[in-house]
Scaffold this motif. Structure first.
Motif, PDB file in Angstrom:
ATOM      1  N   THR A  33       0.831  -1.204   0.000  1.00  9.47           N
ATOM      2  CA  THR A  33       0.000   0.000   0.000  1.00  9.47           C
ATOM      3  C   THR A  33       0.862   1.250   0.000  1.00  9.47           C
ATOM      4  O   THR A  33       0.578   2.235  -0.707  1.00  9.47           O
ATOM      5  N   GLU A  34       1.943   1.234   0.785  1.00  9.14           N
ATOM      6  CA  GLU A  34       2.851   2.386   0.807  1.00  9.14           C
ATOM      7  C   GLU A  34       3.450   2.625  -0.577  1.00  9.14           C
ATOM      8  O   GLU A  34       3.599   3.783  -1.013  1.00  9.14           O
ATOM      9  N   ASP A  35       3.821   1.530  -1.266  1.00  5.13           N
ATOM     10  CA  ASP A  35       4.380   1.685  -2.624  1.00  5.13           C
ATOM     11  C   ASP A  35       3.363   2.336  -3.560  1.00  5.13           C
ATOM     12  O   ASP A  35       3.712   3.228  -4.362  1.00  5.13           O
ATOM     13  N   VAL A  36       2.106   1.890  -3.469  1.00  4.62           N
ATOM     14  CA  VAL A  36       1.064   2.467  -4.328  1.00  4.62           C
ATOM     15  C   VAL A  36       0.828   3.929  -3.981  1.00  4.62           C
ATOM     16  O   VAL A  36       0.690   4.788  -4.861  1.00  4.62           O
ATOM     17  N   LEU A  37       0.783   4.252  -2.691  1.00  4.23           N
ATOM     18  CA  LEU A  37       0.569   5.641  -2.277  1.00  4.23           C
ATOM     19  C   LEU A  37       1.700   6.537  -2.783  1.00  4.23           C
ATOM     20  O   LEU A  37       1.460   7.685  -3.214  1.00  4.23           O
ATOM     21  N   ALA A  38       2.932   6.059  -2.741  1.00  6.90           N
ATOM     22  CA  ALA A  38       4.059   6.846  -3.260  1.00  6.90           C
ATOM     23  C   ALA A  38       3.877   7.114  -4.752  1.00  6.90           C
ATOM     24  O   ALA A  38       4.143   8.222  -5.244  1.00  6.90           O
ATOM     25  N   ARG A  39       3.420   6.099  -5.486  1.00  7.44           N
ATOM     26  CA  ARG A  39       3.172   6.279  -6.919  1.00  7.44           C
ATOM     27  C   ARG A  39       2.066   7.308  -7.161  1.00  7.44           C
ATOM     28  O   ARG A  39       2.159   8.168  -8.055  1.00  7.44           O
ATOM     29  N   LEU A  40       0.987   7.220  -6.331  1.00  9.16           N
ATOM     30  CA  LEU A  40      -0.138   8.145  -6.500  1.00  9.16           C
ATOM     31  C   LEU A  40       0.270   9.587  -6.163  1.00  9.16           C
ATOM     32  O   LEU A  40      -0.180  10.540  -6.809  1.00  9.16           O
ATOM     33  N   ILE A  41       1.111   9.766  -5.172  1.00 14.48           N
ATOM     34  CA  ILE A  41       1.592  11.105  -4.826  1.00 14.48           C
ATOM     35  C   ILE A  41       2.337  11.722  -6.005  1.00 14.48           C
ATOM     36  O   ILE A  41       2.161  12.895  -6.354  1.00 14.48           O
ATOM     37  N   ASP A  42       3.169  10.906  -6.641  1.00 13.40           N
ATOM     38  CA  ASP A  42       3.907  11.403  -7.811  1.00 13.40           C
ATOM     39  C   ASP A  42       2.966  11.753  -8.963  1.00 13.40           C
ATOM     40  O   ASP A  42       3.126  12.786  -9.633  1.00 13.40           O
ATOM     41  N   HIS A  43       1.973  10.894  -9.194  1.00 10.97           N
ATOM     42  CA  HIS A  43       1.069  11.101 -10.315  1.00 10.97           C
ATOM     43  C   HIS A  43       0.201  12.336 -10.135  1.00 10.97           C
ATOM     44  O   HIS A  43      -0.050  13.093 -11.085  1.00 10.97           O
ATOM     45  N   PHE A  44      -0.272  12.530  -8.897  1.00  6.28           N
ATOM     46  CA  PHE A  44      -1.261  13.584  -8.672  1.00  6.28           C
ATOM     47  C   PHE A  44      -0.675  14.844  -8.034  1.00  6.28           C
ATOM     48  O   PHE A  44      -1.415  15.779  -7.710  1.00  6.28           O
ATOM     49  N   ASP A  45       0.648  14.835  -7.819  1.00  4.55           N
ATOM     50  CA  ASP A  45       1.321  16.021  -7.303  1.00  4.55           C
ATOM     51  C   ASP A  45       0.678  16.502  -6.000  1.00  4.55           C
ATOM     52  O   ASP A  45       0.235  17.629  -5.872  1.00  4.55           O
ATOM     53  N   VAL A  46       0.593  15.578  -5.028  1.00  4.92           N
ATOM     54  CA  VAL A  46       0.084  15.923  -3.697  1.00  4.92           C
ATOM     55  C   VAL A  46       1.201  15.683  -2.691  1.00  4.92           C
ATOM     56  O   VAL A  46       2.269  15.147  -3.021  1.00  4.92           O
ATOM     57  N   ASP A  47       0.963  16.079  -1.420  1.00  5.79           N
ATOM     58  CA  ASP A  47       2.014  15.993  -0.407  1.00  5.79           C
ATOM     59  C   ASP A  47       1.882  14.784   0.522  1.00  5.79           C
ATOM     60  O   ASP A  47       2.876  14.357   1.122  1.00  5.79           O
ATOM     61  N   TYR A  48       0.693  14.253   0.656  1.00  2.00           N
ATOM     62  CA  TYR A  48       0.473  13.198   1.660  1.00  2.00           C
ATOM     63  C   TYR A  48      -0.696  12.341   1.189  1.00  2.00           C
ATOM     64  O   TYR A  48      -1.697  12.853   0.666  1.00  2.00           O
ATOM     65  N   ALA A  49      -0.564  11.001   1.391  1.00  7.44           N
ATOM     66  CA  ALA A  49      -1.643  10.086   1.018  1.00  7.44           C
ATOM     67  C   ALA A  49      -1.787   9.015   2.101  1.00  7.44           C
ATOM     68  O   ALA A  49      -0.806   8.693   2.800  1.00  7.44           O
ATOM     69  N   TYR A  50      -2.969   8.459   2.229  1.00  6.05           N
ATOM     70  CA  TYR A  50      -3.212   7.478   3.292  1.00  6.05           C
ATOM     71  C   TYR A  50      -4.327   6.517   2.876  1.00  6.05           C
ATOM     72  O   TYR A  50      -5.145   6.798   1.996  1.00  6.05           O
ATOM     73  N   VAL A  51      -4.353   5.361   3.542  1.00  8.06           N
ATOM     74  CA  VAL A  51      -5.474   4.420   3.467  1.00  8.06           C
ATOM     75  C   VAL A  51      -5.887   4.111   4.896  1.00  8.06           C
ATOM     76  O   VAL A  51      -5.044   3.806   5.751  1.00  8.06           O
ATOM     77  N   ARG A  52      -7.196   4.214   5.148  1.00  9.43           N
ATOM     78  CA  ARG A  52      -7.719   3.988   6.489  1.00  9.43           C
ATOM     79  C   ARG A  52      -8.789   2.896   6.432  1.00  9.43           C
ATOM     80  O   ARG A  52      -9.399   2.648   5.379  1.00  9.43           O
ATOM     81  N   HIS A  53      -8.999   2.261   7.576  1.00  7.59           N
ATOM     82  CA  HIS A  53     -10.012   1.212   7.686  1.00  7.59           C
ATOM     83  C   HIS A  53     -11.083   1.653   8.677  1.00  7.59           C
ATOM     84  O   HIS A  53     -10.774   2.259   9.714  1.00  7.59           O
ATOM     85  N   THR A  54     -12.337   1.356   8.374  1.00  5.97           N
ATOM     86  CA  THR A  54     -13.453   1.704   9.260  1.00  5.97           C
ATOM     87  C   THR A  54     -13.765   0.534  10.180  1.00  5.97           C
ATOM     88  O   THR A  54     -14.052  -0.567   9.707  1.00  5.97           O
TER      89      THR A  54
END
Length: 626
Positions: A33-54
């Protein structure tokens, strides 16, 4: 809105994420998940990404993975578990949301800056929260934070929804896998760990370099069946569940508590313990179990036996440690239950012998390793040999000559007692017939011990008759010895067998008499010729007034029923003189002669007597031996 990322790149992004998440399981989920979030940060030019569980039970959102990782993470971490009752600034509307929620730009306060670990001056931030939806229900959140402003296009949002769906599938798969693993590793009645989980845990604890010593407690509830019989199995199950909860409540949360089924539990403390500390802890656990429990409207309790074993990581195997605790448990239960025993080197030697016996006994009966020794029984007044007791021995290939105590119990437990017993009877009668053919043992009785298995066998009488006929031996020349507890086990079947033997003239003696099993009614009901006083009473004659009273009463009891009486275990002159003074003239024991091979017995048989220097009173010398 225009796309910030080209359409083709967005399509390939979804494909790449799907490929990366395809083979992920519970153990690799966070890293993937961390690897995917790093890729998404690069793609979307954001500073922070996360996945949470309910977590529906907690009514909270729980951080599963983030990128970049915050450092240092505050303690307590305000981002880890956020209750929906006290919503964080980013999660206020997501508990039941199934569509993306875009926020911002919103003012950046000091609390936000601390939560993210940002030390730069940022006036505003923008966020996007995309629900993870499974079967129409929100199960988590894929989120992004941008320092400053960020506009999201419709195409980008749709792509994020597709990626969120992939994360939702991953979460659902991992939850299902964890549920299956939980079922595979836990007892369904109590929720405690099961045997598989226990073995995995112990393998880890006993790895080289792990802290030790590692203690293991094997628990067995005493007489749980009686509780089930009286209150029913539902009440018994409730008792087990209550007891399991009590163990969890009063033991270290990191202790391994496993139920192996029925009334057996194993506990492996998280804290290293030596044998002394482990024994003290076992007593505490035993007392904990003994507290009363209300089930089925009744206040009940069960005591427990506890076996303790201690091993060292890198030196002791799981199998050895569990086997040691199990052997210690058997020792703890041997005294009637409610005991605590610690596995020792002496126990190890005892059970190694037992394992060896179980492995090799069957072959020994067939290959000629078994042999008989004979112990003379004499008239104490004259030394005349009146009987010989056949005693089986085993010439073990590595342990040497083993006495019956080392293997007869194993034979009875492994269904070899019948086969071994038949060999003893046949061999003793063959030797007896050979002596008589050579003019020896003419007035001697051959005594042969009979196991419980033989006595209740339907064809036992017929087999004895065949053996006596084969060797030409009169039934009155043979005395079969049975122990008291055999009589009590199956009185009706014993009566039938003994009456059949008496029709052939075979004599019957009750061995080890006085140990507490028989009663007067049994002596009346059975066609018995003699009783043999248990050696424990005879050995202490001259030293114990209690044993003197018991021996005196046994001799009197035998006389009132017209039975012969034999003293076993005569080892001192005072014991021999005391027996004669009480009217018991027949005896055997080390003072007279030890069990010996057949060729050594022949020397005594040729003389017909064994000289004794007992300095007996004259009153006894002229009386008739019983």
């Amino acid at each position: 809105m225009g796309d910030k990322v080209p359409r083709r790149t967005l399509d390939s992004l979804v494909t790449q994420v799907a490929s990366e998440l395809m083979g992920v399981d519970a153990t690799t989920m966070v890293a993937a998940t961390e690897d995917v979030l790093a890729r998404l940060i690069d793609h979307f030019d954001v500073d922070y990404a996360y996945v949470r569980h309910t977590d529906r039970e907690l009514r909270a959102t729980i951080l599963m993975a983030e990128w970049p990782r915050r450092a240092p993470i505050p303690n307590p971490d305000p981002m880890h578990t956020v209750s929906f009752d006290r919503p964080h600034f980013l999660f206020g509307e997501i508990e039941h949301a199934t569509e993306p929620i875009l926020t911002g730009p919103m003012p950046m306060c000091a609390a936000m800056r601390e939560a993210f670990g940002w030390d730069r001056e940022i006036s505003h931030l923008t966020s996007a929260a995309v629900p993870l939806v499974s079967r129409g229900e929100p199960t988590g959140l894929l989120g992004f934070v941008k320092a400053g402003e960020r506009d999201w296009s419709t195409r980008e949002i749709n792509v994020l929804k597709a990626i969120a769906a992939l994360f939702a599938q991953l979460q659902a798969r991992v939850v299902a896998e964890e549920q299956l693993r939980y079922i595979a590793l836990h007892d369904d009645l109590t929720g405690l760990a099961n045997r598989r989980a226990l073995l995995e845990h112990m393998e880890d604890r006993l790895r080289p370099g792990s802290p030790g010593p590692v203690a293991t407690f094997f628990l067995d509830l005493d007489r749980l069946k009686a509780l089930n019989d009286f209150l029913g199995h539902t009440a018994g199950d409730n008792f087990i569940r209550t007891l399991s909860g009590r163990l969890r409540e009063h033991l270290d949360p990191h202790d391994m508590i496993a139920r192996l089924g029925g009334d057996e539990f194993v506990i492996v403390p998280a804290k290293p313990m030596d044998a002394v500390a482990a024994e003290l802890e076992a007593v505490r656990i035993q007392q904990l179990i003994g507290r009363r429990v209300v089930v089925g409207g009744e206040s009940v309790s069960r005591r427990a036996s506890v076996g303790v074993a201690v091993g060292m990581p890198g030196e002791t195997t799981v199998a050895d440690l569990l086997r040691g605790a199990d052997h210690a448990l058997l020792s703890a239960k041997s005294g009637g239950g409610n005991g605590v025993a610690v596995f020792t080197d002496a126990m190890r030697a005892q059970f190694e012998l037992q394992d060896d016996v179980e492995l090799n006994l069957r072959g020994a009966v067939a290959d000629g390793s078994m042999l008989l020794h004979y112990q003379p029984e004499v008239d104490l007044r004259t030394g005349r040999i009146v009987a010989l007791e056949a005693l089986v021995r085993w010439m073990h290939p590595t342990r040497g000559l083993l006495p019956p105590a080392a293997f007869v119990t194993v034979a009875e437990a492994t269904n070899l007692a019948g086969e071994l017993g038949r060999w003893v009877i046949r061999s003793a009668c063959a030797q007896f017939a050979e002596w008589r053919r050579r003019g020896l043992a003419g007035n001697v009785v051959m005594r042969i011990n009979v196991s419980p298995v033989q006595l209740v066998s339907l064809d036992f009488v017929e087999r004895i008759e065949d053996i006596l006929r084969l060797f030409g031996i009169d039934g009155s020349s043979v005395c079969l010895e049975i122990t008291e507890h055999v009589v009590v086990q199956d009185l009706a079947r014993t009566q039938v067998t003994l009456r059949g033997l008496k029709r052939m003239g075979v004599q019957i003696a009750i061995d080890d008499f006085g140990t507490g099993y028989s009663s007067l009614s049994h002596l009346k009901a059975l066609p018995v010729d003699a009783v043999k006083i248990d050696r424990g009473f005879v050995q202490r004659l001259g030293a114990s007034t209690d044993d003197l009273a018991i021996v005196k009463s046994i001799i009197g009891l035998a006389g009132s029923f017209g039975l012969g009486v034999v003293g076993e275990g005569v080892e001192t002159p005072v014991a021999a003189r005391t027996l004669v003074g009480l009217g018991c003239y027949r005896a055997q024991g080390f003072l007279i002669a030890r069990p010996m091979p057949a060729d050594e017995v022949e020397a005594h048989l040729s003389v017909g007597r064994i000289p004794l220097e007992l300095d007996l009173p004259r009153v006894g010398r002229g009386q008739t031996a019983r």
